[in-house]
Design an enzyme around this catalytic site. Structure first.
Site, PDB file in Angstrom:
ATOM      1  N   GLU A  50       8.493 -14.932 -11.281  1.00  0.00           N
ATOM      2  CA  GLU A  50       8.032 -13.396 -11.122  1.00  0.00           C
ATOM      3  C   GLU A  50       7.137 -12.472 -12.210  1.00  0.00           C
ATOM      4  O   GLU A  50       6.646 -11.947 -11.542  1.00  0.00           O
ATOM      5  CB  GLU A  50       8.926 -12.122  -9.920  1.00  0.00           C
ATOM      6  CG  GLU A  50       9.858 -11.446 -10.211  1.00  0.00           C
ATOM      7  CD  GLU A  50      11.062 -10.843  -9.100  1.00  0.00           C
ATOM      8  OE1 GLU A  50      10.535 -10.178  -8.302  1.00  0.00           O
ATOM      9  OE2 GLU A  50      12.209 -10.336  -9.915  1.00  0.00           O
ATOM     10  N   ASN A  76      -1.321   1.719   6.203  1.00  0.00           N
ATOM     11  CA  ASN A  76      -0.658   0.072   5.276  1.00  0.00           C
ATOM     12  C   ASN A  76      -0.027   0.232   6.903  1.00  0.00           C
ATOM     13  O   ASN A  76       0.130   0.853   8.306  1.00  0.00           O
ATOM     14  CB  ASN A  76       0.684   0.737   4.683  1.00  0.00           C
ATOM     15  CG  ASN A  76       0.640   2.033   4.108  1.00  0.00           C
ATOM     16  OD1 ASN A  76      -0.377   1.694   3.387  1.00  0.00           O
ATOM     17  ND2 ASN A  76       1.900   2.400   3.344  1.00  0.00           N
ATOM     18  N   GLY A  77       0.035  -1.955   6.338  1.00  0.00           N
ATOM     19  CA  GLY A  77       0.477  -2.436   7.207  1.00  0.00           C
ATOM     20  C   GLY A  77      -1.106  -3.476   7.948  1.00  0.00           C
ATOM     21  O   GLY A  77      -2.018  -3.533   7.338  1.00  0.00           O
ATOM     22  N   HIS A 105      20.960 -36.171  -7.607  1.00  0.00           N
ATOM     23  CA  HIS A 105      20.090 -36.694  -6.535  1.00  0.00           C
ATOM     24  C   HIS A 105      18.200 -37.047  -6.384  1.00  0.00           C
ATOM     25  O   HIS A 105      17.713 -36.581  -5.265  1.00  0.00           O
ATOM     26  CB  HIS A 105      20.856 -36.194  -4.900  1.00  0.00           C
ATOM     27  CG  HIS A 105      22.435 -36.217  -5.428  1.00  0.00           C
ATOM     28  ND1 HIS A 105      22.750 -37.137  -4.878  1.00  0.00           N
ATOM     29  CD2 HIS A 105      23.604 -35.410  -5.109  1.00  0.00           C
ATOM     30  CE1 HIS A 105      23.887 -37.312  -4.800  1.00  0.00           C
ATOM     31  NE2 HIS A 105      24.778 -36.176  -5.498  1.00  0.00           N
ATOM     32  N   LYS A 165      13.689 -14.469 -11.934  1.00  0.00           N
ATOM     33  CA  LYS A 165      13.116 -13.395 -12.409  1.00  0.00           C
ATOM     34  C   LYS A 165      12.633 -13.970 -13.483  1.00  0.00           C
ATOM     35  O   LYS A 165      11.303 -13.379 -13.858  1.00  0.00           O
ATOM     36  CB  LYS A 165      14.985 -13.040 -13.028  1.00  0.00           C
ATOM     37  CG  LYS A 165      15.264 -12.019 -12.742  1.00  0.00           C
ATOM     38  CD  LYS A 165      15.203 -10.661 -12.619  1.00  0.00           C
ATOM     39  CE  LYS A 165      14.632 -10.769 -11.115  1.00  0.00           C
ATOM     40  NZ  LYS A 165      15.066 -10.140  -9.582  1.00  0.00           N
ATOM     41  N   GLU A 224      18.853 -17.007  -8.796  1.00  0.00           N
ATOM     42  CA  GLU A 224      18.160 -14.781  -8.874  1.00  0.00           C
ATOM     43  C   GLU A 224      17.797 -15.376 -11.135  1.00  0.00           C
ATOM     44  O   GLU A 224      16.396 -14.764 -10.955  1.00  0.00           O
ATOM     45  CB  GLU A 224      19.424 -14.425  -9.219  1.00  0.00           C
ATOM     46  CG  GLU A 224      19.697 -13.235  -9.683  1.00  0.00           C
ATOM     47  CD  GLU A 224      17.522 -11.861  -9.087  1.00  0.00           C
ATOM     48  OE1 GLU A 224      17.653 -12.646  -8.450  1.00  0.00           O
ATOM     49  OE2 GLU A 224      17.935 -11.686  -9.558  1.00  0.00           O
ATOM     50  N   ARG A 263       4.397   0.655  -6.309  1.00  0.00           N
ATOM     51  CA  ARG A 263       4.799  -0.899  -4.963  1.00  0.00           C
ATOM     52  C   ARG A 263       3.954  -1.479  -5.389  1.00  0.00           C
ATOM     53  O   ARG A 263       3.200  -3.216  -4.193  1.00  0.00           O
ATOM     54  CB  ARG A 263       4.202   0.388  -4.508  1.00  0.00           C
ATOM     55  CG  ARG A 263       5.011   1.167  -3.948  1.00  0.00           C
ATOM     56  CD  ARG A 263       4.813   2.508  -2.719  1.00  0.00           C
ATOM     57  NE  ARG A 263       5.314   1.506  -1.202  1.00  0.00           N
ATOM     58  CZ  ARG A 263       6.298   1.586  -0.455  1.00  0.00           C
ATOM     59  NH1 ARG A 263       7.451   1.772  -0.820  1.00  0.00           N
ATOM     60  NH2 ARG A 263       5.943   0.929   0.214  1.00  0.00           N
ATOM     61  N   CYS A 303       1.136  -1.342   0.178  1.00  0.00           N
ATOM     62  CA  CYS A 303       0.426  -0.074  -0.100  1.00  0.00           C
ATOM     63  C   CYS A 303       0.980   1.620   0.356  1.00  0.00           C
ATOM     64  O   CYS A 303       2.194   1.245   0.620  1.00  0.00           O
ATOM     65  CB  CYS A 303      -0.461   0.026   1.199  1.00  0.00           C
ATOM     66  SG  CYS A 303      -1.835  -1.268   1.910  1.00  0.00           S
ATOM     67  N   TRP A 348      -3.155  -2.728  -1.338  1.00  0.00           N
ATOM     68  CA  TRP A 348      -3.033  -3.957  -1.514  1.00  0.00           C
ATOM     69  C   TRP A 348      -3.355  -4.955  -0.676  1.00  0.00           C
ATOM     70  O   TRP A 348      -3.234  -4.728   0.199  1.00  0.00           O
ATOM     71  CB  TRP A 348      -1.494  -3.806  -1.723  1.00  0.00           C
ATOM     72  CG  TRP A 348      -1.045  -5.256  -2.287  1.00  0.00           C
ATOM     73  CD1 TRP A 348      -0.600  -5.687  -3.413  1.00  0.00           C
ATOM     74  CD2 TRP A 348      -0.277  -6.345  -1.711  1.00  0.00           C
ATOM     75  NE1 TRP A 348      -0.239  -7.101  -3.503  1.00  0.00           N
ATOM     76  CE2 TRP A 348       0.347  -7.251  -2.609  1.00  0.00           C
ATOM     77  CE3 TRP A 348      -0.175  -6.630  -0.159  1.00  0.00           C
ATOM     78  CZ2 TRP A 348       0.689  -8.203  -1.838  1.00  0.00           C
ATOM     79  CZ3 TRP A 348       0.753  -8.034   0.145  1.00  0.00           C
ATOM     80  CH2 TRP A 348       1.670  -8.507  -0.955  1.00  0.00           C
ATOM     81  N   LYS A 358       6.428  -3.718  -4.533  1.00  0.00           N
ATOM     82  CA  LYS A 358       7.980  -4.114  -5.246  1.00  0.00           C
ATOM     83  C   LYS A 358       8.493  -3.669  -3.557  1.00  0.00           C
ATOM     84  O   LYS A 358       9.605  -4.482  -3.385  1.00  0.00           O
ATOM     85  CB  LYS A 358       8.094  -2.423  -5.351  1.00  0.00           C
ATOM     86  CG  LYS A 358       9.490  -1.845  -5.609  1.00  0.00           C
ATOM     87  CD  LYS A 358       9.975  -2.524  -6.222  1.00  0.00           C
ATOM     88  CE  LYS A 358      11.531  -2.232  -6.734  1.00  0.00           C
ATOM     89  NZ  LYS A 358      12.718  -3.293  -7.232  1.00  0.00           N
TER      90      LYS A 358
HETATM   91  C1  AGP Z   1      13.167  -8.867  -6.733  1.00  0.00           C
HETATM   92  O1  AGP Z   1      13.492  -9.412  -7.972  1.00  0.00           O
HETATM   93  C2  AGP Z   1      12.241  -8.870  -5.410  1.00  0.00           C
HETATM   94  N1  AGP Z   1      10.858  -8.483  -6.227  1.00  0.00           N
HETATM   95  C3  AGP Z   1      12.056  -9.356  -4.499  1.00  0.00           C
HETATM   96  O2  AGP Z   1      12.382 -10.428  -4.166  1.00  0.00           O
HETATM   97  C4  AGP Z   1      13.068  -8.304  -3.247  1.00  0.00           C
HETATM   98  O3  AGP Z   1      14.506  -8.776  -3.681  1.00  0.00           O
HETATM   99  C5  AGP Z   1      12.453  -8.293  -2.316  1.00  0.00           C
HETATM  100  O4  AGP Z   1      11.482  -7.912  -1.138  1.00  0.00           O
HETATM  101  C6  AGP Z   1      13.223  -7.844  -1.230  1.00  0.00           C
HETATM  102  O5  AGP Z   1      13.577  -6.860  -1.034  1.00  0.00           O
HETATM  103  P1  AGP Z   1      14.619  -5.581  -0.843  1.00  0.00           P
HETATM  104  O6  AGP Z   1      15.928  -5.466  -1.110  1.00  0.00           O
HETATM  105  O7  AGP Z   1      13.614  -4.285  -1.176  1.00  0.00           O
HETATM  106  O8  AGP Z   1      14.738  -6.095   0.620  1.00  0.00           O
END
Ligand code: AGP
Length: 605
Positions: free
Chosen positions: A489, A99-100, A505, A486, A482, A27, A2, A73, A600
């Site tokens: 997501e 928010n929260g 294994h 990518k 990683e 976000r 949010c 959100w 985000k």
């Molecule tokens: C990365 O592509 C992601 N969207 C997510 O894993 C992100 O790296 C994670 O939420 C941590 O965020 P931060 O680096 O702002 O703490």
């Protein structure tokens, strides 16, 4: 997550709030709303959907020079007009954006309903407007009403509150969810993220957890939850509105991938010493003696930050010969970690606001741990909470998927490893080799970016696979993780990462023409072992896309990247995988910058 924006000043609030909400779109959210005060009454608009839908729903004459806005959100209650914020009290005097998560919302709701309050929404947040609405009648002070209401609340919050009867002030409060004040010329702003303020002011003040503020057009006061005033020094944000534009790219993600030669150069700038081949990291706040005293390094972060931490652990072990490992902060904080005085803890976060990482840092601090932060956002909660650290200087990252912050974090770890190594056993010659390697990175990243057309073709070729396997050994394993992150997501293609050595294994059973493998195969001492793995996959009719420093007949397709020092190669090997995921997502027509279900910065548990 949010987003919150608030404005008080001489101008019409609604256009400022809408502009701020637009800046928070990255976000992630599902609904939006705003409220302004005019002639001692509240006017609100709330819609399910985008900020553009909210802007369309706000009439041209929506007068009011004080107001609050929100992008939601959903956590409690589905996305809908009625569940969108702001929430009002029964008398329509108080409006709140939140928010929260209010953990005791059910209990508070039952109590308030018992007292005759009728709720409009299914949200946990609505209890706040009713609680504050009840208190304000008793105290006739918004500040006092918010203070009292928050005493009965358990959970996390960033809130902004307006009172129609006191149209000159907004009360904001923070507990686990960021709130930053923006100082203008006879006007004041507040938001959950500086992105929402940056067009109007770069002078900001961050609230700490448990802190509140009253903002008025001509200033602000801050105080603690037990009403003690606090003194705050504003600081100037070095990002401007231009940093948040997409620079003519179709997506922020592609812009951010393409910025990496420059962002890596910024992370390195002024931090290498050619005389002694050491790193200058003044922000660590540690002298050589203390730096030598650590016997272990423990790295924590979430998601891609955690994977960059795995890369960092590898770098520290190799260059400094200190045992190092990385762990998801979200797990670490819940397992009552053993905190040792001779361990150096490093928390990683692009946003500096990830709740799980922040909570892990706070737990470490409670137990007396020495915690450094590797953070992109200057002045963010994690940066403030840690004992020192390294800022990435990568500029704001807008797209939900992290790219430039990932590479800059890995580069920051290379600097940290060099620093830790050079106060121990890393020779000047090796120090020099690493410094020279680091200097070559920006140009080599440029070179990789020229492969985009070829990578785009490959992404189209593989994008229709139902899933993909990513494998790498030792230095290549965090790259594989990683890469898989990518792809999943932003393209929603299932992707699994395994150490190449682990295939036999178990996961080898999955290999078939329908599950292609992306294999990370650097030219290092493990090259032969990796090529053997390719043979094993091939023998099971698995298709292979190899990413490395040479081509191989064992693979169906190859992406060849420039070679650096073996320790630094993982940074470069990550970049084609970013482009691969990006073009796969585009080929599948995904919402690249705002992938479904994600946000985000994850400022809730
Ligand atoms: C990365 O592509 C992601 N969207 C997510 O894993 C992100 O790296 C994670 O939420 C941590 O965020 P931060 O680096 O702002 O703490």
């Amino acid at each position: 997550m949010c987003g919150i924006v608030a404005y008080v000043g001489p101008k019409d609030a609604a256009p400022i709030l809408l502009e701020g909400l637009q800046r928070l779109e990255y976000r992630g959210y599902d609904s939006a709303g705003l409220a302004v005060v005019n002639a001692k009454s509240l006017r609100t608009r709330k819609v399910k959907g985008r900020v553009a839908d909210l802007a369309a729903a706000v009439p041209a004459k929506f007068k009011g020079t004080i107001g609050i806005g929100h992008t939601r959100w959903a956590t409690h209650g589905a996305p809908s007009d009625v569940n969108a914020h702001p929430h009002l009290d029964q008398e329509q005097r108080i409006a709140v954006v939140h928010n929260g998560i209010i953990e005791n919302a059910d209990e508070l709701r039952r109590r308030l309903e018992g007292e005759g309050v009728k709720f409009e929404s299914e949200t946990d947040s609505e209890v706040l407007s009713h609680l504050i609405g009840r208190m304000v009648k008793d105290t006739d002070s918004l500040r006092e009403a918010v203070l009292r209401a928050l005493k009965s609340v358990v959970g996390t919050y960033g809130i902004a509150v307006v009172d129609a009867q006191r149209p000159g002030e907004i009360v904001v409060a923070r507990n686990g969810s960021p709130i930053v004040l923006g100082l203008g010329e006879k006007e004041m702003f507040a938001a959950s993220d500086v992105a929402a303020l940056i067009r109007y002011t770069r002078q900001v003040v961050h609230l700490e957890d448990g802190e509140l503020a009253v903002i008025k057009a001509d200033g602000f006061t801050t105080f603690t939850s037990d009403a003690r005033e606090t003194a705050k020094e504003p600081f100037t944000v070095d990002w401007d509105a231009g940093h948040y534009d997409n620079g003519g790219y179709e997506h922020y993600l592609l812009k951010e991938i393409s910025e990496q030669p420059e962002t890596v150069a910024r992370t390195l700038r002024g931090r290498m010493d050619d005389r002694f081949h050491i790193a200058h990291l003044g922000g660590l706040n540690m002298d050589a003696r203390e730096t030598r005293s650590f016997r272990r390094v423990k790295i924590i972060g979430c998601g891609s930050a955690y994977y960059s931490g795995q890369m960092g652990a590898q770098l520290i072990e190799e260059l400094a010969r200190i045992p190092a490992d990385a762990e998801p902060a979200s797990e670490f904080r819940y397992r009552s970690p053993v905190v040792e005085p001779d361990t150096l803890y490093v928390a990683i976060s692009q946003s500096g606001e990830t709740y799980d990482t922040l909570a892990a840092v706070q737990e470490l601090k409670r137990k007396g741990g020495r915690v450094l932060g590797i953070v992109n956002t200057v002045g963010s909660a994690i940066a403030r909470e840690t004992d020192g650290g390294i800022y990435l200087h990568a500029g704001p990252e807008v797209s939900v998927a992290s790219t430039k912050a990932f590479t800059s974090t890995a580069v920051a770890f290379a600097l940290l490893a060099l620093h830790l190594g050079r106060v121990r056993d890393l020779s000047p010659a090796d120090g020099r080799r690493i410094c020279e390697g680091l200097r070559r990175l920006p140009e080599q990243i440029e070179e990789i970016l020229t492969l985009e057309d070829r990578i785009k073709e490959l992404a189209k070729k593989y994008a229709d696979a139902p899933g993909m396997m990513f494998v790498g050994r030792v230095r290549g394993y965090p790259v594989a993780r990683e890469g898989a992150q990518k792809l999943k997501e932003i393209s929603y293609v299932h992707a699994e990462a395994y150490p190449a050595s682990e295939l036999k294994h178990g996961p080898l059973a999955l290999i078939s023409p329908e599950l292609p493998t992306v294999a990370i195969v650097p030219d290092d001492e493990l090259l032969d072992k990796n090529l053997t793995t390719l043979g094993e996959i091939r023998a099971r009719h698995g298709r292979i896309l190899m990413v490395g420093h040479r081509t191989s007949e064992a693979a169906d397709d190859c992406i060849v990247v420039p070679k650096n020092e073996v320790e630094l190669d993982p940074i470069l090997l990550t970049i084609p995988l970013q482009l691969f995921a990006y073009h796969a997502a585009v080929a599948l027509d995904r919402d690249v910058d705002r992938p479904r279900n994600l946000a985000k910065s994850v400022t809730v548990e």
